[in-house]
Write an enzyme that holds these catalytic residues in place. Sequence first.
Site, PDB file in Angstrom:
ATOM      1  N   LEU A  68       0.829  -1.196   0.000  1.00  0.00           N
ATOM      2  CA  LEU A  68       0.000   0.000   0.000  1.00  0.00           C
ATOM      3  C   LEU A  68       0.869   1.254   0.000  1.00  0.00           C
ATOM      4  O   LEU A  68       1.820   1.362   0.771  1.00  0.00           O
ATOM      5  CB  LEU A  68      -0.882  -0.018   1.251  1.00  0.00           C
ATOM      6  CG  LEU A  68      -1.898   1.112   1.409  1.00  0.00           C
ATOM      7  CD1 LEU A  68      -3.008   0.976   0.369  1.00  0.00           C
ATOM      8  CD2 LEU A  68      -2.485   1.085   2.825  1.00  0.00           C
ATOM      9  N   HIS A  69       0.538   2.204  -0.868  1.00  0.00           N
ATOM     10  CA  HIS A  69       1.274   3.472  -0.887  1.00  0.00           C
ATOM     11  C   HIS A  69       0.362   4.597  -1.343  1.00  0.00           C
ATOM     12  O   HIS A  69      -0.442   4.447  -2.247  1.00  0.00           O
ATOM     13  CB  HIS A  69       2.528   3.399  -1.762  1.00  0.00           C
ATOM     14  CG  HIS A  69       2.298   2.936  -3.157  1.00  0.00           C
ATOM     15  ND1 HIS A  69       2.090   1.614  -3.490  1.00  0.00           N
ATOM     16  CD2 HIS A  69       2.249   3.614  -4.334  1.00  0.00           C
ATOM     17  CE1 HIS A  69       1.925   1.501  -4.800  1.00  0.00           C
ATOM     18  NE2 HIS A  69       2.015   2.708  -5.328  1.00  0.00           N
ATOM     19  N   LEU A  70       0.524   5.723  -0.682  1.00  0.00           N
ATOM     20  CA  LEU A  70      -0.272   6.920  -0.932  1.00  0.00           C
ATOM     21  C   LEU A  70       0.581   7.919  -1.702  1.00  0.00           C
ATOM     22  O   LEU A  70       1.683   8.265  -1.288  1.00  0.00           O
ATOM     23  CB  LEU A  70      -0.705   7.516   0.408  1.00  0.00           C
ATOM     24  CG  LEU A  70      -1.538   8.792   0.403  1.00  0.00           C
ATOM     25  CD1 LEU A  70      -2.886   8.556  -0.262  1.00  0.00           C
ATOM     26  CD2 LEU A  70      -1.749   9.279   1.847  1.00  0.00           C
TER      27      LEU A  70
END
Length: 246
Positions: A122-124
Amino acid sequence: MTSSLKVLRTYAKLSDPSLTALPPTVYFSHTKHTLTIFDAYPKALFHFLVLPRLSADESDLTDLRTLLRQHASGPGAGATLRVLADEAARLRGVVEEEMRARYGFAWDVWVGFHAVPSMEHLHLHVISSDLTAPALKTKRHYNSFSPRAGFFVPLAEVRTWFDDAAAAKVPRLAPEEYEPRLKYALECFRCEQPAKNMPALKKHLQDEFDALRKREGKSKKHRREAEDESASGTAKGKGKKVARLS
């Protein structure tokens, strides 16, 4: 050798000393719960990724779908999203300060996720809205961030999925639904002007950004002149008052 698709997960599992030993082209900052890195192939003048950190015994966080599944079984996913949002908000302020230092003004900064990310963990994304970096080369690159394509999902929208009890409103994030959006016809996200190819689009985006810089420069000059005029008027007024009292 670690697969390039899984390198973010490798970073997320690093301990503090190992994190700060990452190359300066990768590492930007970290907290107890997050790691912020420079995007390896930035698509804008400012482009960062904020990752949730993992310990060896923590469950996998491959993407948004993983996070949503976790949310269905407990509150931990919501906490993960909150720490990402808090760090992104801090980072956004840093970016805007740097924009003013380098360019004299701040423009929009987008914060969000790719509905179907190309890398595991997960990465924003925290990315400036100019989309003028050299690494923006293909239609897929552009449509993965263009607000008009809908492949890039703003953080504010994602947070409603975790607050809303109506699960039917949460998208499935199925690749077959979102992948076709990467093939949408090229058009400027600001003015909707179509472009025949990427070089034409990139020139248009650069022209628009240059025009924005010029407008902001003029506005800043006008504000400064108005402030100077106001200060001058105030000084004259004070002078007259002192003369009457003397």
